[in-house]
Design a protein around this motif. Sequence first.
Motif, PDB file in Angstrom:
ATOM      1  N   VAL A  27       1.392  -1.427  11.343  1.00 55.21           N
ATOM      2  CA  VAL A  27       2.013  -2.905  11.122  1.00 55.21           C
ATOM      3  C   VAL A  27       2.748  -3.265  12.270  1.00 55.21           C
ATOM      4  O   VAL A  27       3.546  -2.382  12.767  1.00 55.21           O
ATOM      5  CB  VAL A  27       2.391  -3.037   9.585  1.00 55.21           C
ATOM      6  N   VAL A  28       2.822  -4.519  12.473  1.00 53.93           N
ATOM      7  CA  VAL A  28       3.847  -4.885  13.432  1.00 53.93           C
ATOM      8  C   VAL A  28       4.668  -6.213  12.471  1.00 53.93           C
ATOM      9  O   VAL A  28       3.935  -6.931  12.070  1.00 53.93           O
ATOM     10  CB  VAL A  28       3.218  -5.756  14.651  1.00 53.93           C
ATOM     11  N   PHE A  29       5.849  -5.860  12.279  1.00 56.81           N
ATOM     12  CA  PHE A  29       6.800  -6.702  11.672  1.00 56.81           C
ATOM     13  C   PHE A  29       6.826  -8.275  12.261  1.00 56.81           C
ATOM     14  O   PHE A  29       6.794  -8.228  13.590  1.00 56.81           O
ATOM     15  CB  PHE A  29       8.018  -6.132  11.127  1.00 56.81           C
ATOM     16  N   LEU A  30       6.938  -9.314  11.546  1.00 58.16           N
ATOM     17  CA  LEU A  30       7.353 -10.629  11.981  1.00 58.16           C
ATOM     18  C   LEU A  30       8.473 -10.656  12.956  1.00 58.16           C
ATOM     19  O   LEU A  30       9.303 -10.202  12.749  1.00 58.16           O
ATOM     20  CB  LEU A  30       7.301 -11.452  10.750  1.00 58.16           C
ATOM     21  N   GLY A  31       8.178 -11.308  13.893  1.00 60.20           N
ATOM     22  CA  GLY A  31       9.142 -11.292  15.236  1.00 60.20           C
ATOM     23  C   GLY A  31       9.378 -10.261  16.070  1.00 60.20           C
ATOM     24  O   GLY A  31      10.342 -10.181  16.712  1.00 60.20           O
ATOM     25  N   SER A  32       8.523  -9.204  16.069  1.00 57.23           N
ATOM     26  CA  SER A  32       8.613  -8.024  16.759  1.00 57.23           C
ATOM     27  C   SER A  32       7.397  -7.837  17.323  1.00 57.23           C
ATOM     28  O   SER A  32       6.444  -8.445  17.040  1.00 57.23           O
ATOM     29  CB  SER A  32       8.948  -6.901  15.539  1.00 57.23           C
ATOM     30  N   THR A  33       7.538  -6.879  18.397  1.00 61.16           N
ATOM     31  CA  THR A  33       6.295  -6.482  19.301  1.00 61.16           C
ATOM     32  C   THR A  33       6.200  -5.054  18.959  1.00 61.16           C
ATOM     33  O   THR A  33       5.112  -4.442  19.823  1.00 61.16           O
ATOM     34  CB  THR A  33       6.430  -6.763  20.504  1.00 61.16           C
ATOM     35  N   VAL A  34       6.950  -4.193  18.013  1.00 62.70           N
ATOM     36  CA  VAL A  34       7.142  -3.033  17.985  1.00 62.70           C
ATOM     37  C   VAL A  34       6.081  -2.418  16.900  1.00 62.70           C
ATOM     38  O   VAL A  34       6.399  -2.800  15.808  1.00 62.70           O
ATOM     39  CB  VAL A  34       8.391  -2.413  17.757  1.00 62.70           C
ATOM     40  N   PRO A  35       5.132  -1.606  17.183  1.00 60.42           N
ATOM     41  CA  PRO A  35       4.185  -1.178  16.084  1.00 60.42           C
ATOM     42  C   PRO A  35       4.659  -0.053  15.311  1.00 60.42           C
ATOM     43  O   PRO A  35       5.275   0.776  15.766  1.00 60.42           O
ATOM     44  CB  PRO A  35       2.709  -0.793  16.757  1.00 60.42           C
ATOM     45  N   TYR A  36       4.522   0.065  13.876  1.00 64.42           N
ATOM     46  CA  TYR A  36       4.738   1.121  13.129  1.00 64.42           C
ATOM     47  C   TYR A  36       3.717   1.422  12.634  1.00 64.42           C
ATOM     48  O   TYR A  36       2.647   0.911  12.024  1.00 64.42           O
ATOM     49  CB  TYR A  36       5.577   0.475  12.111  1.00 64.42           C
ATOM     50  N   VAL A  37       3.519   2.882  12.295  1.00 63.24           N
ATOM     51  CA  VAL A  37       2.239   3.289  11.439  1.00 63.24           C
ATOM     52  C   VAL A  37       2.948   3.748   9.987  1.00 63.24           C
ATOM     53  O   VAL A  37       4.046   4.145   9.969  1.00 63.24           O
ATOM     54  CB  VAL A  37       1.918   4.733  12.070  1.00 63.24           C
ATOM     55  N   TYR A  38       2.200   3.529   9.065  1.00 63.78           N
ATOM     56  CA  TYR A  38       2.716   3.827   7.642  1.00 63.78           C
ATOM     57  C   TYR A  38       1.630   4.425   6.892  1.00 63.78           C
ATOM     58  O   TYR A  38       0.516   4.554   7.079  1.00 63.78           O
ATOM     59  CB  TYR A  38       2.851   2.228   7.095  1.00 63.78           C
ATOM     60  N   ARG A  39       2.094   5.132   5.903  1.00 64.61           N
ATOM     61  CA  ARG A  39       1.385   5.952   4.786  1.00 64.61           C
ATOM     62  C   ARG A  39       2.035   5.946   3.633  1.00 64.61           C
ATOM     63  O   ARG A  39       3.262   6.323   3.707  1.00 64.61           O
ATOM     64  CB  ARG A  39       1.323   7.469   5.359  1.00 64.61           C
ATOM     65  N   THR A  40       1.234   5.446   2.646  1.00 60.97           N
ATOM     66  CA  THR A  40       1.762   5.136   1.186  1.00 60.97           C
ATOM     67  C   THR A  40       0.939   6.107   0.518  1.00 60.97           C
ATOM     68  O   THR A  40      -0.275   5.975   0.382  1.00 60.97           O
ATOM     69  CB  THR A  40       1.822   3.855   0.696  1.00 60.97           C
ATOM     70  N   ALA A  49      -5.275   6.031 -13.385  1.00 66.12           N
ATOM     71  CA  ALA A  49      -6.356   6.076 -13.941  1.00 66.12           C
ATOM     72  C   ALA A  49      -7.444   7.432 -13.469  1.00 66.12           C
ATOM     73  O   ALA A  49      -8.050   7.945 -14.433  1.00 66.12           O
ATOM     74  CB  ALA A  49      -7.249   4.658 -13.929  1.00 66.12           C
ATOM     75  N   GLY A  50      -7.403   7.319 -12.389  1.00 69.97           N
ATOM     76  CA  GLY A  50      -8.159   8.335 -11.667  1.00 69.97           C
ATOM     77  C   GLY A  50      -7.918   9.672 -11.626  1.00 69.97           C
ATOM     78  O   GLY A  50      -8.461  10.867 -11.530  1.00 69.97           O
ATOM     79  N   GLY A  51      -6.434   9.962 -11.965  1.00 75.37           N
ATOM     80  CA  GLY A  51      -5.973  11.201 -11.991  1.00 75.37           C
ATOM     81  C   GLY A  51      -5.524  11.984 -10.661  1.00 75.37           C
ATOM     82  O   GLY A  51      -5.468  13.257 -10.550  1.00 75.37           O
ATOM     83  N   GLN A  52      -5.841  10.926  -9.537  1.00 72.01           N
ATOM     84  CA  GLN A  52      -5.862  11.662  -8.220  1.00 72.01           C
ATOM     85  C   GLN A  52      -5.103  10.709  -7.181  1.00 72.01           C
ATOM     86  O   GLN A  52      -4.963   9.385  -7.462  1.00 72.01           O
ATOM     87  CB  GLN A  52      -7.327  11.870  -7.578  1.00 72.01           C
ATOM     88  N   PRO A  53      -4.233  11.431  -6.315  1.00 70.94           N
ATOM     89  CA  PRO A  53      -3.398  10.398  -5.381  1.00 70.94           C
ATOM     90  C   PRO A  53      -4.492   9.466  -4.870  1.00 70.94           C
ATOM     91  O   PRO A  53      -5.569   9.732  -4.509  1.00 70.94           O
ATOM     92  CB  PRO A  53      -2.660  11.367  -4.230  1.00 70.94           C
ATOM     93  N   VAL A  54      -3.762   8.145  -4.523  1.00 73.99           N
ATOM     94  CA  VAL A  54      -4.427   7.169  -3.887  1.00 73.99           C
ATOM     95  C   VAL A  54      -3.660   6.938  -2.363  1.00 73.99           C
ATOM     96  O   VAL A  54      -2.623   6.663  -2.812  1.00 73.99           O
ATOM     97  CB  VAL A  54      -4.514   5.829  -4.373  1.00 73.99           C
ATOM     98  N   VAL A  55      -4.223   7.193  -1.144  1.00 73.08           N
ATOM     99  CA  VAL A  55      -3.404   7.132  -0.142  1.00 73.08           C
ATOM    100  C   VAL A  55      -3.792   5.858   0.802  1.00 73.08           C
ATOM    101  O   VAL A  55      -5.125   5.573   1.069  1.00 73.08           O
ATOM    102  CB  VAL A  55      -3.753   8.331   0.701  1.00 73.08           C
ATOM    103  N   GLU A  56      -2.892   5.245   0.978  1.00 76.23           N
ATOM    104  CA  GLU A  56      -3.190   3.905   2.054  1.00 76.23           C
ATOM    105  C   GLU A  56      -2.472   4.279   3.416  1.00 76.23           C
ATOM    106  O   GLU A  56      -1.322   4.523   3.365  1.00 76.23           O
ATOM    107  CB  GLU A  56      -2.301   2.805   1.288  1.00 76.23           C
ATOM    108  N   GLU A  57      -3.034   3.907   4.546  1.00 77.95           N
ATOM    109  CA  GLU A  57      -2.609   4.213   5.726  1.00 77.95           C
ATOM    110  C   GLU A  57      -2.863   2.989   6.670  1.00 77.95           C
ATOM    111  O   GLU A  57      -4.009   2.399   6.535  1.00 77.95           O
ATOM    112  CB  GLU A  57      -3.176   5.507   6.528  1.00 77.95           C
ATOM    113  N   GLY A  58      -2.022   2.588   7.690  1.00 80.53           N
ATOM    114  CA  GLY A  58      -2.595   1.687   8.582  1.00 80.53           C
ATOM    115  C   GLY A  58      -1.362   1.410   9.829  1.00 80.53           C
ATOM    116  O   GLY A  58      -0.240   2.441   9.811  1.00 80.53           O
TER     117      GLY A  58
END
Length: 72
Positions: free
Chosen positions: A35-48, A24-33
């Motif tokens: 996350v540590v997955f269930l049952g793990s202690t290893v963090p991951y950085v994500y970008r969508t 609708a906005g005609g521009q990319p929407v970026v999500e970053e953060g």
Amino acid sequence: MGRHRRPPSPRLPEDTDARLRAIAGGQPVVEEGVVVFLGSTVPYVYRTVHRPDGTTDRHLVRLDPPPPRPLH
């Protein structure tokens, strides 16, 4: 007359809001953060990135701890 159950309501994907904002906005929407997955202690950085044409790019990188320093 037999009993019939109503089929479950379809669920929209969790990123529907971001996808629609990009379209609708005609521009990319970026999500970053981070996350540590269930049952793990290893963090991951994500970008969508949701693009206005409806496509989505996802990137996930494992954050490895630095090597231990030698004791002096």
